[in-house]
Design a protein around this motif. Structure first.
Motif, short mmCIF file in Angstrom:
data_model
loop_
_atom_site.label_atom_id
_atom_site.label_comp_id
_atom_site.label_asym_id
_atom_site.label_seq_id
_atom_site.Cartn_x
_atom_site.Cartn_y
_atom_site.Cartn_z
N SER A 174 -2.16 4.97 6.85
CA SER A 174 -1.77 3.56 6.98
C SER A 174 -0.61 3.40 7.96
O SER A 174 -0.57 2.45 8.75
CB SER A 174 -1.40 2.97 5.62
OG SER A 174 -0.20 3.53 5.12
N LEU A 192 -11.18 0.76 3.23
CA LEU A 192 -10.75 1.69 2.17
C LEU A 192 -11.38 1.34 0.83
O LEU A 192 -11.82 2.22 0.08
CB LEU A 192 -9.23 1.69 2.06
CG LEU A 192 -8.43 2.38 3.16
CD1 LEU A 192 -6.95 2.42 2.77
CD2 LEU A 192 -8.94 3.80 3.42
N PHE A 243 -7.95 -2.29 4.98
CA PHE A 243 -7.98 -2.21 3.52
C PHE A 243 -9.36 -2.51 2.95
O PHE A 243 -9.74 -1.96 1.92
CB PHE A 243 -6.90 -3.11 2.92
CG PHE A 243 -5.51 -2.68 3.27
CD1 PHE A 243 -5.06 -1.40 2.96
CD2 PHE A 243 -4.66 -3.53 3.96
CE1 PHE A 243 -3.79 -0.98 3.32
CE2 PHE A 243 -3.37 -3.11 4.32
CZ PHE A 243 -2.94 -1.84 3.99
N PHE A 300 0.83 -1.20 0.00
CA PHE A 300 0.00 0.00 0.00
C PHE A 300 0.86 1.26 0.00
O PHE A 300 0.59 2.20 -0.76
CB PHE A 300 -0.91 0.00 1.22
CG PHE A 300 -1.86 1.17 1.26
CD1 PHE A 300 -2.98 1.19 0.46
CD2 PHE A 300 -1.62 2.26 2.10
CE1 PHE A 300 -3.86 2.28 0.47
CE2 PHE A 300 -2.48 3.33 2.13
CZ PHE A 300 -3.61 3.35 1.32
N TRP A 345 -4.51 5.28 -4.79
CA TRP A 345 -4.66 4.68 -3.47
C TRP A 345 -5.76 3.63 -3.44
O TRP A 345 -5.68 2.66 -2.69
CB TRP A 345 -4.89 5.75 -2.40
CG TRP A 345 -6.22 6.41 -2.46
CD1 TRP A 345 -6.53 7.56 -3.13
CD2 TRP A 345 -7.43 5.98 -1.84
NE1 TRP A 345 -7.86 7.85 -2.97
CE2 TRP A 345 -8.43 6.91 -2.17
CE3 TRP A 345 -7.77 4.91 -1.02
CZ2 TRP A 345 -9.74 6.79 -1.74
CZ3 TRP A 345 -9.08 4.77 -0.57
CH2 TRP A 345 -10.05 5.72 -0.93
N ALA A 365 0.34 3.46 -3.21
CA ALA A 365 -0.63 4.53 -2.93
C ALA A 365 -0.13 5.89 -3.38
O ALA A 365 1.02 6.25 -3.17
CB ALA A 365 -0.96 4.56 -1.45
N ALA A 407 -5.15 -0.02 -2.15
CA ALA A 407 -5.94 -0.66 -1.09
C ALA A 407 -6.43 -2.03 -1.53
O ALA A 407 -6.40 -2.99 -0.75
CB ALA A 407 -7.10 0.23 -0.70
#
Length: 202
Positions: free
Chosen positions: A87, A64, A61, A16, A25, A20, A29
């Motif tokens: 994160s 997200l 995750f 990530f 992102w 990201a 995720a």
């Protein structure tokens, strides 16, 4: 304890962090969630348990991914701007929180390698407190690096890549070295105590 076992637990978070960005992102995720499932499902099938690190990754995750699907771009902007920072903070809280409640997250991985009779020994407990604190510190450092870049305009190359990578490499090296060092130290101390003459009665 094998350093690879602990390091694998961080793979979704590292994926990530690497992937990201302001426009990626959501995919980061999703990739991290898939990694979390790949890592946690075998443990669940084998022992009906997963590490707190894997559990946190699955929840974080998944949330997200759901937010990316149900919210519009404007609402998601704060997450887009701070995805890596969020994160890093979450994983630091998980690691240090497990230490604070007396259940260091590294014990899950250590128990896969160590015989059950040592699980409650002072050395085993000490090793896992130290390693959990170390990895928690690494992600606190990562969060501070994200703050430095996002809020103070620090060099992204230095603070988002060089420092975090060096910190992770050092943590992996210490994770490999410290358990055996602690065991040797405990054996040496035990031998020293055994060699001391018994106290004379008054």
């Amino acid at each position: 304890m094998q350093k690879a076992a602990i390091f694998l637990g961080f793979v979704p978070w590292i994926v990530f962090s690497v992937v990201a960005g302001p426009s990626t992102w959501m995919w980061a995720a999703l990739a991290a969630l898939i990694c979390s499932l790949v890592l946690s499902v075998p443990d669940w099938r084998r022992s009906r348990s997963i590490s707190i690190l894997d559990a946190a990754a699955l929840v974080f995750f998944a949330v997200l991914v759901v937010l990316a699907l149900v919210l519009d771009r404007a609402t998601l902007q704060p997450i887009e701007d701070r995805a890596q920072l969020i994160s890093s903070v979450v994983i630091a809280v998980v690691a240090l929180g497990s230490l604070a409640v007396g259940r260091p997250f590294t014990e899950f991985y250590a128990k896969k390698q160590a015989p059950q009779e040592v699980w409650n020994t002072p050395t085993f407990k000490k090793v896992n407190r130290v390693l959990t604190g170390l990895w928690g510190g690494v992600f606190v450092l990562n969060a501070l690096c994200d703050v430095a870049v996002g809020y103070f305009g620090a060099s992204a190359d230095l603070f988002n890549w060089v420092i975090p990578v060096v910190a992770i490499v050092v943590a992996v090296k210490v994770t490999s070295w410290y358990p055996e060092h602690a065991r040797n130290e405990a054996r040496s101390q035990g031998a020293h105590e055994a060699s001391r003459p018994p106290a004379q009665p008054a």
